[in-house]
Design a protein around this motif. Structure first.
Motif, PDB file in Angstrom:
ATOM      1  N   UNK A  31       0.854  -1.180   0.000  1.00  0.00           N
ATOM      2  CA  UNK A  31       0.000   0.000   0.000  1.00  0.00           C
ATOM      3  C   UNK A  31       0.889   1.229   0.000  1.00  0.00           C
ATOM      4  N   UNK A  32       0.690   2.093  -0.974  1.00  0.00           N
ATOM      5  CA  UNK A  32       1.508   3.297  -1.055  1.00  0.00           C
ATOM      6  C   UNK A  32       0.798   4.503  -0.450  1.00  0.00           C
ATOM      7  N   UNK A  33      -0.501   4.514  -0.564  1.00  0.00           N
ATOM      8  CA  UNK A  33      -1.253   5.619   0.012  1.00  0.00           C
ATOM      9  C   UNK A  33      -2.696   5.189   0.206  1.00  0.00           C
ATOM     10  N   UNK A  34      -3.388   5.883   1.096  1.00  0.00           N
ATOM     11  CA  UNK A  34      -4.822   5.706   1.295  1.00  0.00           C
ATOM     12  C   UNK A  34      -5.440   7.084   1.395  1.00  0.00           C
ATOM     13  N   UNK A  48     -10.603  14.447  -1.051  1.00  0.00           N
ATOM     14  CA  UNK A  48     -10.849  15.127   0.214  1.00  0.00           C
ATOM     15  C   UNK A  48      -9.556  15.194   1.016  1.00  0.00           C
ATOM     16  N   UNK A  49      -8.930  14.035   1.209  1.00  0.00           N
ATOM     17  CA  UNK A  49      -7.684  13.970   1.972  1.00  0.00           C
ATOM     18  C   UNK A  49      -6.982  12.666   1.656  1.00  0.00           C
ATOM     19  N   UNK A  50      -5.657  12.684   1.745  1.00  0.00           N
ATOM     20  CA  UNK A  50      -4.888  11.466   1.509  1.00  0.00           C
ATOM     21  C   UNK A  50      -3.668  11.442   2.415  1.00  0.00           C
ATOM     22  N   UNK A  51      -3.173  10.229   2.629  1.00  0.00           N
ATOM     23  CA  UNK A  51      -1.971  10.038   3.439  1.00  0.00           C
ATOM     24  C   UNK A  51      -1.130   8.959   2.782  1.00  0.00           C
ATOM     25  N   UNK A  52       0.176   9.186   2.734  1.00  0.00           N
ATOM     26  CA  UNK A  52       1.073   8.212   2.122  1.00  0.00           C
ATOM     27  C   UNK A  52       1.763   7.380   3.196  1.00  0.00           C
ATOM     28  N   UNK A  69      -7.247  13.620   8.500  1.00  0.00           N
ATOM     29  CA  UNK A  69      -7.023  12.232   8.108  1.00  0.00           C
ATOM     30  C   UNK A  69      -5.956  11.644   9.022  1.00  0.00           C
ATOM     31  N   UNK A  70      -6.144  10.413   9.404  1.00  0.00           N
ATOM     32  CA  UNK A  70      -5.163   9.750  10.260  1.00  0.00           C
ATOM     33  C   UNK A  70      -5.200   8.259   9.961  1.00  0.00           C
ATOM     34  N   UNK A  71      -4.254   7.547  10.554  1.00  0.00           N
ATOM     35  CA  UNK A  71      -4.210   6.108  10.364  1.00  0.00           C
ATOM     36  C   UNK A  71      -2.811   5.639  10.074  1.00  0.00           C
ATOM     37  N   UNK A  72      -2.703   4.363   9.839  1.00  0.00           N
ATOM     38  CA  UNK A  72      -1.406   3.769   9.549  1.00  0.00           C
ATOM     39  C   UNK A  72      -1.521   2.906   8.314  1.00  0.00           C
ATOM     40  N   UNK A  73      -0.775   3.288   7.297  1.00  0.00           N
ATOM     41  CA  UNK A  73      -0.782   2.512   6.071  1.00  0.00           C
ATOM     42  C   UNK A  73      -0.368   1.072   6.357  1.00  0.00           C
ATOM     43  N   UNK A  74       0.603   0.891   7.229  1.00  0.00           N
ATOM     44  CA  UNK A  74       1.098  -0.448   7.545  1.00  0.00           C
ATOM     45  C   UNK A  74       0.007  -1.308   8.166  1.00  0.00           C
ATOM     46  N   UNK A  75      -0.949  -0.691   8.828  1.00  0.00           N
ATOM     47  CA  UNK A  75      -2.055  -1.433   9.436  1.00  0.00           C
ATOM     48  C   UNK A  75      -3.277  -1.452   8.540  1.00  0.00           C
TER      49      UNK A  75
END
Length: 121
Positions: A31-34, A48-52, A69-75
């Motif tokens: 996963x490179x981004x969400x 709207x928003x993105x995180x890499x 936006x928040x979170x963990x790509x690894x998860x």
């Protein structure tokens, strides 16, 4: 199997808050981004928003200062906290990711089924 599953949409009064959640299924090998997109009736989807995976974050101008936006790509999980909601935020919200859901393929764009957010005045 749907690659991304969203939850948390609903009806809220103007000025209220909602939190959207999105989880990507375990099959993803990369996963490179969400991110989150929204679509107004008769319009194309807009970011709207993105995180890499390196935690680079991008917001649409219209939501800066109100959405986080928040979170963990690894998860494989991302959230969108929406505060100070306005009637013009009413739309279908879609989770999206860039990645690969199996080895040996190129990077693709994947989508969830969407969740409706309605803000009443």
């Amino acid at each position: 199997q749907v690659p991304l599953v969203e939850s948390g949409g609903g009806l809220v009064q103007a000025g209220g808050s909602l939190r959207l959640s999105c989880t990507a299924y375990d099959k993803f090998v990369e996963l490179r981004s969400m991110g989150w997109y929204r679509q107004f009736p008769g319009k194309e989807r807009e970011l709207v928003a993105s995180i890499t995976r390196s935690n680079s974050i991008n917001y649409a101008e219209s939501v800066k200062g109100r959405f986080t936006i928040s979170g963990e790509i690894a998860k494989k999980t991302v959230y969108l906290q929406m505060n100070s909601l306005k009637p013009e935020d009413t739309a279908a919200y879609y989770c999206s990711c860039m990645g690969r859901d199996r080895p040996g393929i190129g990077v693709n764009n994947y989508w969830g089924q969407g969740t409706q957010v309605t803000v009443s005045s």
